[in-house]
Design an enzyme around this catalytic site. Structure first.
Site, PDB file in Angstrom:
ATOM      1  N   GLU A   1      10.948  -4.412   3.685  1.00  0.00           N
ATOM      2  CA  GLU A   1      10.993  -5.827   3.285  1.00  0.00           C
ATOM      3  C   GLU A   1      10.607  -5.972   1.809  1.00  0.00           C
ATOM      4  O   GLU A   1      11.283  -6.646   1.025  1.00  0.00           O
ATOM      5  CB  GLU A   1       9.996  -6.658   4.111  1.00  0.00           C
TER       6      GLU A   1
ATOM      7  N   LYS B   1      10.162   0.024  13.444  1.00  0.00           N
ATOM      8  CA  LYS B   1      10.634   0.180  12.054  1.00  0.00           C
ATOM      9  C   LYS B   1      11.707   1.255  11.999  1.00  0.00           C
ATOM     10  O   LYS B   1      12.733   1.113  11.333  1.00  0.00           O
ATOM     11  CB  LYS B   1       9.481   0.616  11.142  1.00  0.00           C
TER      12      LYS B   1
ATOM     13  N   GLY C   1      -4.311  -1.343   5.389  1.00  0.00           N
ATOM     14  CA  GLY C   1      -3.434  -2.411   4.897  1.00  0.00           C
ATOM     15  C   GLY C   1      -4.004  -3.797   5.184  1.00  0.00           C
ATOM     16  O   GLY C   1      -3.994  -4.676   4.322  1.00  0.00           O
ATOM     17  N   ARG C   2      -4.532  -3.995   6.404  1.00  0.00           N
ATOM     18  CA  ARG C   2      -5.016  -5.338   6.749  1.00  0.00           C
ATOM     19  C   ARG C   2      -6.380  -5.647   6.158  1.00  0.00           C
ATOM     20  O   ARG C   2      -6.949  -6.705   6.427  1.00  0.00           O
ATOM     21  CB  ARG C   2      -5.002  -5.545   8.261  1.00  0.00           C
TER      22      ARG C   2
ATOM     23  N   GLU D   1      -3.431  -6.132  15.327  1.00  0.00           N
ATOM     24  CA  GLU D   1      -3.024  -4.804  14.854  1.00  0.00           C
ATOM     25  C   GLU D   1      -4.159  -3.807  15.099  1.00  0.00           C
ATOM     26  O   GLU D   1      -3.932  -2.624  15.344  1.00  0.00           O
ATOM     27  CB  GLU D   1      -2.667  -4.862  13.360  1.00  0.00           C
TER      28      GLU D   1
ATOM     29  N   LYS E   1       0.831  -1.195   0.000  1.00  0.00           N
ATOM     30  CA  LYS E   1       0.000   0.000   0.000  1.00  0.00           C
ATOM     31  C   LYS E   1       0.874   1.258   0.000  1.00  0.00           C
ATOM     32  O   LYS E   1       0.678   2.184  -0.765  1.00  0.00           O
ATOM     33  CB  LYS E   1      -0.927  -0.010   1.214  1.00  0.00           C
TER      34      LYS E   1
ATOM     35  N   HIS F   1      -2.912 -32.190  19.288  1.00  0.00           N
ATOM     36  CA  HIS F   1      -1.702 -32.902  19.692  1.00  0.00           C
ATOM     37  C   HIS F   1      -0.590 -31.906  20.016  1.00  0.00           C
ATOM     38  O   HIS F   1       0.571 -32.268  20.082  1.00  0.00           O
ATOM     39  CB  HIS F   1      -1.277 -33.867  18.583  1.00  0.00           C
TER      40      HIS F   1
HETATM   41  O1  F6P Z   1       3.086  -3.887   9.871  1.00  0.00           O
HETATM   42  C1  F6P Z   1       2.579  -2.642   9.589  1.00  0.00           C
HETATM   43  C2  F6P Z   1       1.970  -2.578   8.238  1.00  0.00           C
HETATM   44  O2  F6P Z   1       1.797  -1.242   7.940  1.00  0.00           O
HETATM   45  C3  F6P Z   1       0.648  -3.337   8.100  1.00  0.00           C
HETATM   46  O3  F6P Z   1      -0.431  -2.636   8.585  1.00  0.00           O
HETATM   47  C4  F6P Z   1       0.602  -3.586   6.638  1.00  0.00           C
HETATM   48  O4  F6P Z   1      -0.310  -4.573   6.306  1.00  0.00           O
HETATM   49  C5  F6P Z   1       2.040  -3.962   6.365  1.00  0.00           C
HETATM   50  O5  F6P Z   1       2.793  -3.145   7.227  1.00  0.00           O
HETATM   51  C6  F6P Z   1       2.496  -3.801   4.944  1.00  0.00           C
HETATM   52  O6  F6P Z   1       2.370  -2.471   4.533  1.00  0.00           O
HETATM   53  P1  F6P Z   1       2.439  -2.075   3.013  1.00  0.00           P
HETATM   54  O7  F6P Z   1       1.303  -2.716   2.317  1.00  0.00           O
HETATM   55  O8  F6P Z   1       2.354  -0.582   2.995  1.00  0.00           O
HETATM   56  O9  F6P Z   1       3.754  -2.570   2.465  1.00  0.00           O
END
Ligand code: F6P
Length: 533
Positions: free
Chosen positions: A197, A495, A250-251, A336, A191, A367
């Site tokens: 990452e 972060k 995002g979620r 979150e 987003k 288990h």
């Molecule tokens: O972990 C924080 C967060 O902002 C989440 O809310 C989101 O889903 C994830 O990082 C990935 O964010 P993006 O889609 O901006 O890469």
């Protein structure tokens, strides 16, 4: 969408303190005198899902107090604002309008983007292109797609899909390995298009395509983002960028073009079916009165369990192997959203809020940790999820699976008394003294809360409805606790620190000031191996 940025910028007066409300006191009192009644059967049907709440604390007084509490929190208005796209996330000045992404009559910008996506999928399918997909994204840009692809592609798909989320280099190494770079599409879902990452892993993927002699690597890359200009600057061609909007959290982005990978892997019909199921649950949430509203009832019993009975966690137990990824999906959604202890007025919330969420599909979980659920000193409420019908050809397997799910729930609900345990031990032929001793170890306290959620079968429609059910439950809980379920400031500080520490690990000069002794020690110790690689 009803924008109201001025109001958001000026701040929100915020809700009254929860425990100061007389309605909270009534609710708390009613919950303390309620019980789990094994003779009660309480079912709610919603969007193809049966929710059995018989295993929760209940009483007519609690139901009434729950309704009064919701009224005190202006539930009708809050729900309307959510569904109309008003600013319900004031700390970020945004709406949380994921329901607009799945509404049957889409707003023009959503419809236009959906159309572009369908054309992209149609072209790829008709040319039989992209035998391999590497989906790069993390958190909300990952879990929903992983969940859907595993749920409907568990028996294999024409396209091979690898998911790469983690910054750990082994993840991208594994994600790219075994794929022919000339027939691989790289999907970068982010987003913000700023998540380290995703950008690092995307860069490794671009280098991999380049090294294999792909003439224009970025033409084999797609971005899904609310920052199309940033993706373009990064190198992705405009035609390969699909957008989402700031008003999609995002979620919740599973409902957006982030599901491109789902569509390519298990078909666009799956995506459409999930959206239809979620939209049906939205309608149920919008229109059902409180006693028959599945999300609201789940929210209320969740508040009783967490804030009054002090259960610290919620266990998710899908009795469907295909739903393994439901656990991390709900984990992110709930933790979150509700992992906050300051209300919208800026005051500490004076009751415990969002529980830790954990779980594993049954029967593996039986288990692994069910011993703790049955006889541990804490216990946790459990959401059992099962499908009445299976999609394989071994009915006996399914019978055993369903029986196990019902059995675990029955044991939590009813328990087993000392007398019953003693009778069993004696019936086993044990001498009385030994039987009396052993019986203590075979007692089940029972009276532990649970929900049973039954899908007729696992279809895109029922999965979509299930996810929307949890989303709305989370919203209602946020409203009652008075917190903002749509921001996630708690992940930002880490972060920021990580980017400073990354620079320290790469550097050779003196370390900066202000580190605690342990962090300083490890920075000094780890500097060499990191710069070596
Ligand atoms: O972990 C924080 C967060 O902002 C989440 O809310 C989101 O889903 C994830 O990082 C990935 O964010 P993006 O889609 O901006 O890469």
């Amino acid at each position: 969408m009803k924008q109201n940025t001025e109001k958001a910028a000026a701040g929100n007066a915020g809700p009254a303190r929860l425990t100061a409300l007389p309605e909270w006191k009534e609710f708390e009192q009613a919950a303390r005198s309620a019980s789990i009644d094994p003779s009660r059967l309480a079912l709610i049907s919603a969007a193809g899902i049966d929710l059995d709440i018989s295993g929760q604390y209940a009483s007519p007084a609690l139901q009434e107090a729950g309704e009064a509490l919701l009224a005190a929190r202006d539930f009708d208005n809050g729900r309307r604002q959510l569904l109309e796209g008003a600013i319900v996330n004031p700390t970020e000045g945004r709406a949380a309008w994921h329901t607009a992404l799945r509404a049957p009559a889409a707003i023009p910008e959503v419809a236009a983007e959906r159309q572009r996506l369908i054309e992209f999928i149609h072209n790829a399918d008709s040319e039989r292109r992209w035998r391999n997909i590497v989906h790069i994204g993390i958190g909300g840009s990952d879990w929903g797609v992983r969940l859907a692809v595993a749920a409907f592609g568990y028996a294999g798909t024409w396209r091979n899909v690898h998911f790469v989320a983690n910054i750990d280099g082994h993840a991208i190494q594994g994600g790219l390995s075994g794929f022919d770079p000339h027939d691989t599409l790289i999907v970068m879902a982010s987003k913000s298009f700023a998540t380290s990452e995703t950008l690092e892993n995307g860069q490794r993927a671009r280098e991999w395509l380049q090294a294999a002699g792909v003439p224009d690597p970025c033409k084999q890359m797609v971005a899904i983002t609310a920052r199309p200009e940033t993706a373009q600057e990064w190198g992705i061609p405009e035609a390969n960028i699909f957008r989402l909007w700031d008003w999609v959290g995002g979620r919740f982005s599973l409902w957006s073009a982030v599901s491109l990978t789902t569509a390519l892997a298990v078909s666009a019909d799956v995506v459409a079916g999930m959206q239809a199921g979620a939209a049906a649950m939205d309608k149920h949430f919008a229109e059902s009165p409180v006693p028959e509203n599945a999300a609201v009832q789940m929210a209320l019993s969740g508040i009783v369990n967490r804030s009054i009975l002090s259960y610290g966690s919620l266990n998710i137990a899908p009795y469907d192997f295909r739903l393994a990824n439901l656990v991390p999906y709900i984990q992110q959604l709930e933790m979150e959203s509700l992992g906050k202890s300051v209300d919208l007025s800026g005051n500490p919330v004076d009751v415990p809020t969002g529980p830790a969420v954990w779980g594993m599909p049954g029967t593996d979980s039986q288990h692994t940790f069910f011993q703790w659920l049955h006889q541990g000193s804490d216990g946790a409420p459990v959401d059992f999820i099962m499908c009445a019908h299976a999609d394989h050809g071994w009915p006996h397997h399914h019978r055993i699976l369903l029986a196990n799910c019902l059995a675990q729930r029955q044991a939590l609900l009813q328990g087993k008394s000392y007398d019953e345990a003693l009778k069993e031990c004696l019936a086993d032929g044990r001498p009385p003294e030994q039987a009396e001793w052993l019986a203590h170890h075979r007692v089940y306290g029972g009276g532990r809360p649970s929900n049973l959620i039954v899908l007729q079968r696992l279809s895109p429609y029922t999965l979509g409805a299930l996810l929307a059910l949890y989303e709305h439950k989370v919203f209602v809980q946020g409203l009652i606790w008075g917190i903002n379920p749509f921001d996630q400031w708690g992940v930002e500080y880490g972060k920021m620190l990580a980017s400073g520490l990354t620079r320290e690990l790469a550097g050779t000069g003196p370390l900066g000031r202000g580190y605690d002794a342990s962090t300083r020690y490890w920075l000094e110790r780890l500097r060499d191996p990191c710069t070596d690689t």
